[in-house]
Write an enzyme that holds these catalytic residues in place. Structure first.
Site, PDB file in Angstrom:
ATOM      1  N   ARG A 120      -0.320  14.138  10.631  1.00 49.26           N
ATOM      2  CA  ARG A 120      -0.939  13.351  11.940  1.00 49.26           C
ATOM      3  C   ARG A 120      -0.561  13.759  13.142  1.00 49.26           C
ATOM      4  O   ARG A 120      -0.447  13.194  14.224  1.00 49.26           O
ATOM      5  CB  ARG A 120      -0.788  11.818  11.703  1.00 49.26           C
ATOM      6  CG  ARG A 120      -1.323  11.153  10.473  1.00 49.26           C
ATOM      7  CD  ARG A 120      -1.651   9.435  10.825  1.00 49.26           C
ATOM      8  NE  ARG A 120      -2.072   9.047   9.785  1.00 49.26           N
ATOM      9  CZ  ARG A 120      -1.487   8.346   8.905  1.00 49.26           C
ATOM     10  NH1 ARG A 120      -0.311   8.236   8.762  1.00 49.26           N
ATOM     11  NH2 ARG A 120      -2.197   7.836   8.008  1.00 49.26           N
ATOM     12  N   LYS A 142      -8.089  22.099  23.522  1.00 45.18           N
ATOM     13  CA  LYS A 142      -9.602  21.985  22.772  1.00 45.18           C
ATOM     14  C   LYS A 142      -9.047  22.960  21.604  1.00 45.18           C
ATOM     15  O   LYS A 142      -8.647  23.911  21.636  1.00 45.18           O
ATOM     16  CB  LYS A 142     -10.581  22.643  23.398  1.00 45.18           C
ATOM     17  CG  LYS A 142     -11.364  21.679  24.198  1.00 45.18           C
ATOM     18  CD  LYS A 142     -12.826  22.312  24.589  1.00 45.18           C
ATOM     19  CE  LYS A 142     -13.388  21.799  25.758  1.00 45.18           C
ATOM     20  NZ  LYS A 142     -14.680  22.461  26.193  1.00 45.18           N
ATOM     21  N   GLU A 184     -13.660  35.338  32.313  1.00 37.62           N
ATOM     22  CA  GLU A 184     -13.329  33.837  32.589  1.00 37.62           C
ATOM     23  C   GLU A 184     -12.357  33.937  33.963  1.00 37.62           C
ATOM     24  O   GLU A 184     -12.516  32.784  34.643  1.00 37.62           O
ATOM     25  CB  GLU A 184     -12.572  33.406  31.409  1.00 37.62           C
ATOM     26  CG  GLU A 184     -13.173  33.533  30.263  1.00 37.62           C
ATOM     27  CD  GLU A 184     -14.397  32.381  29.927  1.00 37.62           C
ATOM     28  OE1 GLU A 184     -14.579  31.434  30.848  1.00 37.62           O
ATOM     29  OE2 GLU A 184     -15.141  32.752  29.071  1.00 37.62           O
ATOM     30  N   LYS A 226      -7.413  26.429  35.750  1.00 43.01           N
ATOM     31  CA  LYS A 226      -8.034  25.776  34.344  1.00 43.01           C
ATOM     32  C   LYS A 226      -7.102  24.412  34.245  1.00 43.01           C
ATOM     33  O   LYS A 226      -7.788  23.608  33.915  1.00 43.01           O
ATOM     34  CB  LYS A 226      -7.972  26.550  33.207  1.00 43.01           C
ATOM     35  CG  LYS A 226      -8.149  25.909  31.841  1.00 43.01           C
ATOM     36  CD  LYS A 226      -8.966  26.517  30.950  1.00 43.01           C
ATOM     37  CE  LYS A 226      -9.319  25.473  29.649  1.00 43.01           C
ATOM     38  NZ  LYS A 226      -9.676  26.082  28.729  1.00 43.01           N
ATOM     39  N   GLU A 236     -14.102  16.364  29.028  1.00 42.82           N
ATOM     40  CA  GLU A 236     -15.226  17.007  29.479  1.00 42.82           C
ATOM     41  C   GLU A 236     -16.496  16.150  29.369  1.00 42.82           C
ATOM     42  O   GLU A 236     -17.494  16.306  28.948  1.00 42.82           O
ATOM     43  CB  GLU A 236     -15.614  18.190  28.437  1.00 42.82           C
ATOM     44  CG  GLU A 236     -16.597  19.050  28.833  1.00 42.82           C
ATOM     45  CD  GLU A 236     -16.878  20.377  28.022  1.00 42.82           C
ATOM     46  OE1 GLU A 236     -15.956  20.840  27.377  1.00 42.82           O
ATOM     47  OE2 GLU A 236     -17.976  20.704  27.971  1.00 42.82           O
ATOM     48  N   ARG A 240     -14.851  19.238  33.872  1.00 43.38           N
ATOM     49  CA  ARG A 240     -14.485  20.221  32.925  1.00 43.38           C
ATOM     50  C   ARG A 240     -15.946  21.077  32.302  1.00 43.38           C
ATOM     51  O   ARG A 240     -15.729  22.104  32.055  1.00 43.38           O
ATOM     52  CB  ARG A 240     -13.825  19.692  31.788  1.00 43.38           C
ATOM     53  CG  ARG A 240     -13.232  20.587  30.800  1.00 43.38           C
ATOM     54  CD  ARG A 240     -12.273  20.136  29.821  1.00 43.38           C
ATOM     55  NE  ARG A 240     -11.761  21.297  29.106  1.00 43.38           N
ATOM     56  CZ  ARG A 240     -10.677  21.212  28.020  1.00 43.38           C
ATOM     57  NH1 ARG A 240     -10.135  20.159  28.005  1.00 43.38           N
ATOM     58  NH2 ARG A 240     -10.324  22.045  27.452  1.00 43.38           N
ATOM     59  N   ASN A 244     -18.058  25.785  32.135  1.00 39.21           N
ATOM     60  CA  ASN A 244     -19.255  26.289  31.237  1.00 39.21           C
ATOM     61  C   ASN A 244     -19.964  27.122  32.299  1.00 39.21           C
ATOM     62  O   ASN A 244     -21.280  27.437  31.547  1.00 39.21           O
ATOM     63  CB  ASN A 244     -19.885  24.888  30.855  1.00 39.21           C
ATOM     64  CG  ASN A 244     -19.498  24.430  29.356  1.00 39.21           C
ATOM     65  OD1 ASN A 244     -19.430  25.291  28.565  1.00 39.21           O
ATOM     66  ND2 ASN A 244     -18.942  23.198  29.816  1.00 39.21           N
ATOM     67  N   HIS A 247     -22.048  30.053  30.709  1.00 34.60           N
ATOM     68  CA  HIS A 247     -22.154  29.615  29.378  1.00 34.60           C
ATOM     69  C   HIS A 247     -23.214  29.294  28.649  1.00 34.60           C
ATOM     70  O   HIS A 247     -23.482  29.511  27.461  1.00 34.60           O
ATOM     71  CB  HIS A 247     -20.770  28.986  28.972  1.00 34.60           C
ATOM     72  CG  HIS A 247     -19.319  29.609  29.016  1.00 34.60           C
ATOM     73  ND1 HIS A 247     -18.916  30.131  30.285  1.00 34.60           N
ATOM     74  CD2 HIS A 247     -18.445  30.231  28.083  1.00 34.60           C
ATOM     75  CE1 HIS A 247     -17.971  30.850  30.158  1.00 34.60           C
ATOM     76  NE2 HIS A 247     -17.651  30.663  28.811  1.00 34.60           N
ATOM     77  N   HIS A 251     -23.805  31.640  25.785  1.00 32.35           N
ATOM     78  CA  HIS A 251     -23.659  31.337  24.519  1.00 32.35           C
ATOM     79  C   HIS A 251     -25.034  31.665  23.735  1.00 32.35           C
ATOM     80  O   HIS A 251     -24.980  32.041  22.389  1.00 32.35           O
ATOM     81  CB  HIS A 251     -23.251  29.935  24.310  1.00 32.35           C
ATOM     82  CG  HIS A 251     -21.756  29.290  24.465  1.00 32.35           C
ATOM     83  ND1 HIS A 251     -21.450  28.320  24.861  1.00 32.35           N
ATOM     84  CD2 HIS A 251     -20.821  30.204  24.150  1.00 32.35           C
ATOM     85  CE1 HIS A 251     -20.274  28.323  25.038  1.00 32.35           C
ATOM     86  NE2 HIS A 251     -19.833  29.326  24.532  1.00 32.35           N
ATOM     87  N   HIS A 263     -17.999  38.203  24.032  1.00 31.99           N
ATOM     88  CA  HIS A 263     -18.254  36.759  24.593  1.00 31.99           C
ATOM     89  C   HIS A 263     -18.055  37.067  26.208  1.00 31.99           C
ATOM     90  O   HIS A 263     -18.997  36.645  26.749  1.00 31.99           O
ATOM     91  CB  HIS A 263     -16.924  35.806  24.117  1.00 31.99           C
ATOM     92  CG  HIS A 263     -17.026  34.670  24.882  1.00 31.99           C
ATOM     93  ND1 HIS A 263     -17.764  33.716  24.683  1.00 31.99           N
ATOM     94  CD2 HIS A 263     -16.152  34.126  25.966  1.00 31.99           C
ATOM     95  CE1 HIS A 263     -17.736  32.624  25.428  1.00 31.99           C
ATOM     96  NE2 HIS A 263     -16.443  33.017  26.206  1.00 31.99           N
TER      97      HIS A 263
HETATM   98  N1  GLY Z   1     -13.196  26.837  27.509  1.00 30.86           N
HETATM   99  C1  GLY Z   1     -13.612  25.860  28.229  1.00 30.86           C
HETATM  100  C2  GLY Z   1     -12.794  24.488  28.129  1.00 30.86           C
HETATM  101  O1  GLY Z   1     -11.611  24.733  27.451  1.00 30.86           O
HETATM  102  O2  GLY Z   1     -13.215  23.432  28.744  1.00 30.86           O
END
Ligand code: GLY
Length: 370
Positions: A120, A142, A184, A226, A236, A240, A244, A247, A251, A263
Site C-alpha cells: 500500500r 504520474k 519538453e 513543471k 490534472e 496541468r 499537454n 501532445h 500522441h 515522442h
Molecule cells: N507529462 C505530463 C504531466 O505530467 O502532466
C-alpha cells in the site's frame, strides 16, 4: 540547486535536486528513508548506476537488492510489475522498504506504480537518467503501465520522496533521446515562461554540446516550471493540461506511426501544428510563430513523418485523447510565447474542424519531410 514540491492536501512535500555529480551522494541520502532497498533499473543500466549504488548502500550497513527488466515501452506492462512485486517479496522486502528507480521514463513510470501499491505504498526515490525523465516523467507523481487498450491507462498519482537529477549521466545518452527531453523543455518555456524560452533560444549550441553548467541550469528551470504547475493542479483537472500542449496532435501521430516516431519528434510537430492553429484563429502573431519554428530547427529536431497521415485519420486518432469531450478533441491554445489561454480554467478548447484540417494539411504539405 534544490526545489521543493509542495502539493496542497498532500502530506508529502519533496525535494527535487539538480547537480552535476549528485549521484555520489545518493546512498547516504537514501539511508535517511530506510535501511532496506529495492533498486529497480534496466539490465543495460545496472553496471553503470545500480551496482555502484548497491555497493555503497551495503557498505553503509543496509540491505539492498537490484531488480532489472528489459528496456522498451513494450515492457512497461502489468506482467513485469507483477513479476517485480513477487521478486521483492521473495527477498523478504516489505512495508519498511524503499524503492529507488534508476532509468528513463519506462523505469520511473513502472517503479512509481510499484512503489505506490507495494504494501500500500513505500518511499520512492526517482533517479532519472534520460533528459525526458529528468524534466518530465520523474516529477509530478504520474506513474503506470501500458495495457492493450492504450498507454498509461492503469496507474496512480503518487509523489516520490525525492528526485535526484545528475546531468552528468546525459553524457552517454544518444542524440535522439536528448531530443525527447529538449522538446519538453521548449514546451515548458512556451506555456508559461518567456524568459526561459529566450534563454533556450540563445543557447541551443550549449545544450547540443552538453555544456554542464547550461544543462544544470536549464534542467533546474524546466523542473521548476513543471513542479509549479503540479503544485497548482496535481490531478490534472485544469492547469496541468498545459503540459499537454503539442501532445494532442503529437500522441495521435505517435499512434499512427505505430510508435516508430520518437515522442519528442511527434510533440515538436504537434507544437508547431497547434501553434499554427492559434495563428489561423488570430490568437498568436506570426512573429511569435516564426520564433517557435526557428527554435525547433535550432535544436535540430527532425520534422519528418513516415507518410502523409490524412487529416481524417489524425482526427479519428485524437478522439480518444484524454482532453477530448464527447469524442471531440480539445487543444491547449498558445496566445504568446510564455502564455496560453485559460478558457475559464479548463486550459483547453475545441477548435473548428476546418481549422484543424487546414493546419494538418499544412503539416503534410509544408512542414514535414516524408
Ligand atoms: N507529462 C505530463 C504531466 O505530467 O502532466
Amino acid at each position: 540547486m534544490k526545489l521543493q514540491c509542495t502539493i496542497p492536501n498532500n502530506s508529502k512535500s519533496y525535494e527535487i535536486e539538480v547537480r552535476n555529480g549528485l549521484l555520489k551522494d545518493l546512498a547516504s541520502y537514501s539511508t535517511t528513508l530506510s535501511s532496506r532497498f529495492a533498486i529497480v533499473t534496466h539490465d543495460s543500466l545496472s553496471a553503470s548506476y545500480a551496482e555502484p549504488l548497491h555497493n555503497s548502500l551495503k557498505a553503509l550497513g543496509n540491505e539492498s537488492f537490484i531488480f532489472t527488466f528489459p528496456s522498451g515501452e513494450i515492457h512497461k506492462n502489468r506482467e513485469i510489475k507483477e513479476s517485480l512485486e513477487n521478486q521483492l517479496f521473495e527477498k523478504g522486502l516489505g512495508r519498511d522498504s524503499c524503492v529507488i528507480a534508476i532509468g528513463g521514463g519506462v523505469v520511473t513510470d513502472l517503479s512509481g506504480y510499484l512503489a505506490a501499491t507495494f504494501c500500500r505504498g513505500v518511499p520512492l526515490v526517482m533517479v532519472p537518467t534520460s533528459l525526458l525523465a529528468m524534466v518530465d516523467a520523474s516529477i509530478g507523481g504520474k506513474n503506470g503501465v501500458n495495457i492493450p487498450y492504450g498507454k498509461n491507462l492503469i496507474g496512480t498519482i503518487y509523489q516520490p520522496h525525492k528526485v535526484v537529477i545528475d546531468p552528468n549521466v546525459l553524457k552517454t545518452l544518444p542524440t535522439a533521446d536528448l531530443i525527447n527531453g529538449v522538446v519538453e523543455m521548449i514546451k515548458h518555456g512556451l506555456i508559461t515562461d518567456h524568459d526561459y524560452f529566450e534563454y533556450l533560444e540563445k543557447n541551443s549550441e550549449k545544450l547540443l554540446k552538453l555544456n554542464p553548467e547550461f544543462l544544470e541550469k536549464s534542467i533546474y528551470d524546466s523542473c521548476r516550471i513543471k513542479k509549479e504547475i503540479v503544485e497548482q493542479d496535481e490531478k490534472e483537472n485544469g492547469k496541468r493540461r498545459l503540459l499537454n500542449f503539442g501532445h494532442t496532435i503529437g500522441h495521435a501521430l505517435e499512434r499512427l506511426s505505430n510508435y516508430l516516431l520518437y515522442h519528442g519528434e511527434a510533440v515538436a510537430i504537434g507544437i508547431l501544428v497547434e501553434s499554427y492553429m492559434s495563428t489561423l484563429m488570430g490568437i498568436l502573431d506570426s512573429v511569435s510563430f516564426e520564433r517557435i519554428k526557428k527554435i525547433i530547427m535550432d535544436y535540430k529536431v527532425p520534422l519528418r513523418l513516415q507518410e502523409k497521415f490524412t487529416p481524417d485519420a489524425i482526427l479519428e486518432a485524437m478522439r480518444t485523447d484524454k482532453k477530448a469531450l464527447k469524442g471531440l478533441p480539445r487543444f491547449v491554445m498558445i496566445e504568446k510565447i510564455g502564455s496560453c489561454l485559460d478558457y475559464n480554467f479548463s486550459y483547453c478548447t475545441q477548435v473548428d474542424e476546418q481549422i484543424v484540417k487546414t493546419a494538418l494539411q499544412w503539416m503534410n504539405d509544408d512542414l514535414c519531410r516524408h
